[in-house]
Each structure stands twice: as C-alpha cells, then as structure tokens.
Scaffold this motif. Structure first.
Motif, PDB file in Angstrom:
ATOM      1  N   UNK A  57      29.369  14.315  13.012  1.00 10.57           N
ATOM      2  CA  UNK A  57      30.286  13.687  12.046  1.00 10.57           C
ATOM      3  C   UNK A  57      31.723  14.122  12.287  1.00 10.57           C
ATOM      4  N   UNK A  58      31.932  15.416  12.607  1.00 14.01           N
ATOM      5  CA  UNK A  58      33.293  15.900  12.889  1.00 14.01           C
ATOM      6  C   UNK A  58      33.852  15.226  14.136  1.00 14.01           C
ATOM      7  N   UNK A  59      33.030  15.096  15.175  1.00 17.73           N
ATOM      8  CA  UNK A  59      33.503  14.461  16.403  1.00 17.73           C
ATOM      9  C   UNK A  59      33.758  12.972  16.191  1.00 17.73           C
ATOM     10  N   UNK A  60      32.889  12.315  15.438  1.00 13.59           N
ATOM     11  CA  UNK A  60      33.105  10.898  15.138  1.00 13.59           C
ATOM     12  C   UNK A  60      34.401  10.714  14.350  1.00 13.59           C
ATOM     13  N   UNK A  61      34.661  11.627  13.417  1.00 16.52           N
ATOM     14  CA  UNK A  61      35.903  11.548  12.646  1.00 16.52           C
ATOM     15  C   UNK A  61      37.115  11.776  13.546  1.00 16.52           C
ATOM     16  N   UNK A  62      37.023  12.722  14.476  1.00 16.36           N
ATOM     17  CA  UNK A  62      38.130  12.970  15.393  1.00 16.36           C
ATOM     18  C   UNK A  62      38.442  11.758  16.251  1.00 16.36           C
ATOM     19  N   UNK A  63      37.413  11.143  16.806  1.00 18.23           N
ATOM     20  CA  UNK A  63      37.611   9.929  17.600  1.00 18.23           C
ATOM     21  C   UNK A  63      38.085   8.793  16.697  1.00 18.23           C
ATOM     22  N   UNK A  64      37.516   8.721  15.500  1.00 16.49           N
ATOM     23  CA  UNK A  64      37.933   7.691  14.547  1.00 16.49           C
ATOM     24  C   UNK A  64      39.402   7.792  14.199  1.00 16.49           C
ATOM     25  N   UNK A  65      39.909   9.013  14.051  1.00 18.41           N
ATOM     26  CA  UNK A  65      41.338   9.203  13.776  1.00 18.41           C
ATOM     27  C   UNK A  65      42.192   8.691  14.926  1.00 18.41           C
ATOM     28  N   UNK A  66      41.725   8.907  16.137  1.00 16.11           N
ATOM     29  CA  UNK A  66      42.464   8.419  17.304  1.00 16.11           C
ATOM     30  C   UNK A  66      42.487   6.889  17.310  1.00 16.11           C
ATOM     31  N   UNK A  67      41.352   6.287  17.020  1.00 18.83           N
ATOM     32  CA  UNK A  67      41.237   4.831  17.084  1.00 18.83           C
ATOM     33  C   UNK A  67      41.842   4.131  15.863  1.00 18.83           C
ATOM     34  N   UNK A  68      42.046   4.866  14.777  1.00 19.98           N
ATOM     35  CA  UNK A  68      42.548   4.264  13.538  1.00 19.98           C
ATOM     36  C   UNK A  68      43.914   3.613  13.711  1.00 19.98           C
ATOM     37  N   UNK A  69      44.723   4.153  14.595  1.00 19.66           N
ATOM     38  CA  UNK A  69      46.041   3.583  14.835  1.00 19.66           C
ATOM     39  C   UNK A  69      46.011   2.366  15.743  1.00 19.66           C
ATOM     40  N   UNK A  70      44.831   1.964  16.199  1.00 21.87           N
ATOM     41  CA  UNK A  70      44.633   0.818  17.093  1.00 21.87           C
ATOM     42  C   UNK A  70      45.506   0.888  18.346  1.00 21.87           C
TER      43      UNK A  70
END
Length: 190
Positions: free
Chosen positions: A60-73
C-alpha cells in the motif's frame, strides 16, 4: 483499525524489515507492541497472517508513492524517470535493507504459500504499472521494457545492500534512462 492492531503492524513492520521474517518470534512482537498474545491472535490467526498483513502494508505504501507520482499526470517517460528516482532515493535512505518483497520471497520460496502469493501480487501490480507507462509513451515492446525495468530495480535493490547504496541508486537511474533511449528511441525525451 484498532490501536492494538496498528501497534502490532507497526512493530512487525519495523522488526521484520530490519531482521527478517523467520528470525523474529511472536513473543518479541507481542512484547515490543505492548499487547497480549491473545490480542495478537485476535487480530492475526497466526504469525504468517501478520507477515502477509505487513507485506500488504508495504505494498500500500509503494502503491501510494507511485500514485503520488502519477497523480500529476506527467508524460509517461517523465513518470518512469520519477518512479526510478523514487526507488533510487529509497535505496539510498539511511535504514535501507533491501526489498521487503524479495526478502520475503527468499524466506518463503514456495509459490503456493500465502506470503509468497502476497509478494507475487505486489510484483504483478508493479510490473503492470510500469508496462502500462511504457505502452503510453509509445514503446514498440512495452512488456519486455517493463520486465527490464523491474529486473533493473531488483538488481539495484540487491546491490544497494551489498555495495554502495549511492552507486546502486545512480546505476539504476542510468539503467532506466538507457531503457528509455533504447526501447523508445525518438519517443523519449532525454
């Protein structure tokens, strides 16, 4: 999540990552989490259930980290470089002890074991994520590029434990740049 469950998971996460899964007993986790054995078993039927929960938390922590990167599109090539940067920084962090998932797979090699299955679930997500990014950027072969990225990551994680973490992180960044140049040609920005 109850306070006791949170303490158990936080304690297990710290100790499992630092010392390994098999080497840490339930008695130590109970003592350091300041809960009773009954409380542990109320939340986790057995130690392996706690190990799976630990790995799910790391996932979950790693998914959130990658998700934060991708959130800015960001454009896909930039996203891949940002994911590589995030991984390299983790390798270079003060208490780095390798990849929690590779460590767990080494201790639980049976592919049918629930701990190994938790490892595979996370790896499948990560591979799918980077492969989708390679496809978005226009790679003519996104699957091999994704596998190459994951293999470089695995090697950097191992190297970060065995050699200079700064060198391992830098080499990983360079490797990802090389994949982008090789696989994507003119489609990747330098």
């Amino acid at each position: 999540m109850s306070e006791a469950r949170s303490r158990l998971l936080a304690t297990a996460t710290r100790i499992f990552y630092a010392e390994g899964l098999h080497s840490v007993g339930v008695d130590r986790i109970v003592a350091e989490a300041k809960v009773t054995r009954a409380t542990l078993y109320r939340h986790f039927p057995g130690k392996e259930d706690l190990v799976v929960a630990y790995l799910q938390g790391v996932s979950e922590m790693e998914r959130a980290g990658v998700g934060n990167i991708l959130a800015g599109h960001p454009p896909a090539a930039e996203a891949l470089r940002a994911v590589a940067e995030w991984i390299a920084e983790s390798i270079q962090s003060a208490h780095f002890r390798g990849c929690a998932f590779l460590n767990a797979a080494a201790e639980y090699p049976d592919p049918g074991h629930p701990v190994h299955q938790a490892v595979l679930t996370h790896r499948e997500w990560f591979l799918r994520t980077v492969t989708e990014l390679f496809a978005r950027v226009g790679s003519s072969a996104p699957e091999p590029a994704g596998r190459h990225f994951v293999m470089l990551r695995d090697g950097a994680m191992a190297s970060g434990c065995l050699t200079d973490p700064a060198e391992a992180g830098d080499t990983f960044r360079q490797g990802v740049d090389g994949i982008l140049r090789h696989r994507l040609g003119s489609g990747a920005s330098p």
